[in-house]
Design an enzyme around this catalytic site. Structure first.
Site, PDB file in Angstrom:
ATOM      1  N   LYS A 319     -80.745 138.529 -43.302  1.00 24.87           N
ATOM      2  CA  LYS A 319     -80.962 138.213 -44.709  1.00 24.87           C
ATOM      3  C   LYS A 319     -81.797 139.298 -45.399  1.00 24.87           C
ATOM      4  O   LYS A 319     -82.499 140.075 -44.764  1.00 24.87           O
ATOM      5  CB  LYS A 319     -81.647 136.849 -44.848  1.00 24.87           C
ATOM      6  CG  LYS A 319     -80.800 135.676 -44.349  1.00 24.87           C
ATOM      7  CD  LYS A 319     -79.619 135.405 -45.249  1.00 24.87           C
ATOM      8  CE  LYS A 319     -78.678 134.335 -44.695  1.00 24.87           C
ATOM      9  NZ  LYS A 319     -79.267 133.011 -44.613  1.00 24.87           N
ATOM     10  N   ARG A 354     -78.937 130.158 -36.346  1.00 25.71           N
ATOM     11  CA  ARG A 354     -77.575 130.630 -36.644  1.00 25.71           C
ATOM     12  C   ARG A 354     -77.648 132.136 -36.866  1.00 25.71           C
ATOM     13  O   ARG A 354     -78.329 132.594 -37.787  1.00 25.71           O
ATOM     14  CB  ARG A 354     -77.047 129.912 -37.894  1.00 25.71           C
ATOM     15  CG  ARG A 354     -75.646 130.301 -38.320  1.00 25.71           C
ATOM     16  CD  ARG A 354     -75.234 129.503 -39.561  1.00 25.71           C
ATOM     17  NE  ARG A 354     -73.897 129.832 -40.013  1.00 25.71           N
ATOM     18  CZ  ARG A 354     -73.612 130.814 -40.853  1.00 25.71           C
ATOM     19  NH1 ARG A 354     -74.594 131.571 -41.354  1.00 25.71           N
ATOM     20  NH2 ARG A 354     -72.365 131.056 -41.218  1.00 25.71           N
TER      21      ARG A 354
END
Length: 381
Positions: A319, A354
């Site tokens: 991210k 994840r």
């Protein structure tokens, strides 16, 4: 937690969910398992080289040229024919607003491409799933809709044409038969058809907000449902109105509790609910870091009672906030930062992570589980 004829023991060791995107435009691995219509053969011939380039964040000039080429007459004809109703796929007019439709029969065939869609390299997707399972993934999450900010919204038929062939192939693969499969979607109809095709879990990044049929559908399907915190939509989630919080972990926890309560009221079994704080969605980079560092506070203060005992899934993989902290501007170069974020998540009580690079994260989590959970894998000295 029951999933795929298994019972996952939570709290003993961290479970790893491997990301399998069959999209051309995901922020990190878009295009890894797809090719533009009419170019599948060239892509397969140079697959290894292109996969290496994509892992390094490189887009070749040839890729750009292929993406810009207008479709041939044959492709246009195929697209036109596929725009009509497909066998086993109800048309929009046939759907009843406000009514869940998990009972609809799954499609028996999906076109290689539909208008605006892509060809999916199913073989490459299966190979990636095998590699993730060998590296330590206990769950494979299949997604056909990119959720990066500003990504194009697919029709249900387009999304189905991407994910269903991959899910069926995963279920038919002897090496993956015992690995649970999740469908990453916010469409209830995609969720229903994916479960019928062999998926075991629904991963909804909108927490049921984009499709009012999602909660009733998840309830009727009776499978694990991951409910993520999300504000706005794909086009607006980065706007200040959706990324501003007085206390990010407090407001995220409160919103998760409210959505979980609504899911249970709609019939979703509490033991099938998984909560995801939504790192990277509707939050600033600083907000993501603050949220990750306060997951325990969120659970203790905002998710009291049964809500705090629900599994917590955290998805920090590659991210932007990791890029800001590490100076890595190419998402595929953020795997070490991702591993560090996953260790932080385990320290804060996360049950599932994840990730894209399972191999790197799995090794880091063995250490994290040993330190924070007292779990020791058995390896020879």
């Amino acid at each position: 937690m029951p999933i795929h004829r298994q019972i996952w023991e939570l709290g003993h060791s961290t479970h790893i969910c491997g990301i399998l995107n069959v999209t051309p435009d995901s922020f990190s691995d878009g295009g890894k398992h797809v090719a533009t219509a009419g170019t599948a053969a060239p892509v397969q011939q140079t697959q290894q080289q292109e996969l290496q380039q994509q892992q390094q964040g490189v887009v070749t000039a040839a890729d750009d040229k292929q993406q810009q080429q207008p479709p041939s007459e044959q492709q246009q004809a195929a697209s036109s024919s596929n725009s009509t109703a497909q066998p086993g796929i109800p048309t929009a007019a046939a759907e009843q607003p406000g009514q869940p439709q998990p009972q609809s029969a799954p499609s028996t065939a999906y076109p290689a491409s539909v208008r605006g869609s892509i060809n999916v390299d199913v073989s490459a997707a299966v190979d990636s799933a095998r590699a993730m399972a060998r590296a330590g993934a206990q769950l494979i999450d299949v997604g056909g809709q990119s959720t990066r900010p500003g990504s194009a919204r697919l029709t249900v038929e387009q999304e189905l044409s991407r994910v269903i062939p991959v899910i069926r192939a995963l279920r038919e693969d002897s090496e993956l038969v015992h690995i649970p499969v999740s469908i990453d979607t916010f469409h209830s109809r995609v969720a229903a058809e994916a479960i019928a095709a062999g998926a075991d879990m629904i991963n909804d990044v909108t927490g049921g907000q984009q499709d009012p049929n999602m909660f009733p559908t998840a309830a009727l399907l009776g499978v694990p449902y991951c409910l993520m915190h999300f504000r706005g939509d794909l086009a607006t989630m980065t706007q200040a109105a959706n990324t501003t919080y007085s206390c990010v972990w407090g407001e995220v926890g409160d919103a998760l509790r409210q959505r979980a309560q609504q899911a249970v009221q709609a019939g979703v079994l509490p033991w099938n609910l998984i909560l995801d704080p939504g790192l990277g969605f509707s939050k600033t980079s600083e907000g993501n870091a603050q949220l990750l560092g306060n997951l325990q506070n969120m659970r203790r203060e905002m998710l009291r009672g049964v809500w705090g005992r629900m599994p917590l899934l955290v998805g920090p993989s590659r991210k932007r906030f990791i890029g800001k902290l590490t100076g890595r501007h190419v998402p595929a170069e953020r795997d070490l930062g991702t591993a560090a974020a996953c260790v932080a998540a385990v320290a804060q009580g996360a049950d599932i992570v994840r990730v894209h690079n399972v191999l790197v994260v799995a090794e880091a989590l063995r250490v994290a589980d040993g330190v924070f959970r007292g779990t020791w894998p058995i390896f020879d000295d």
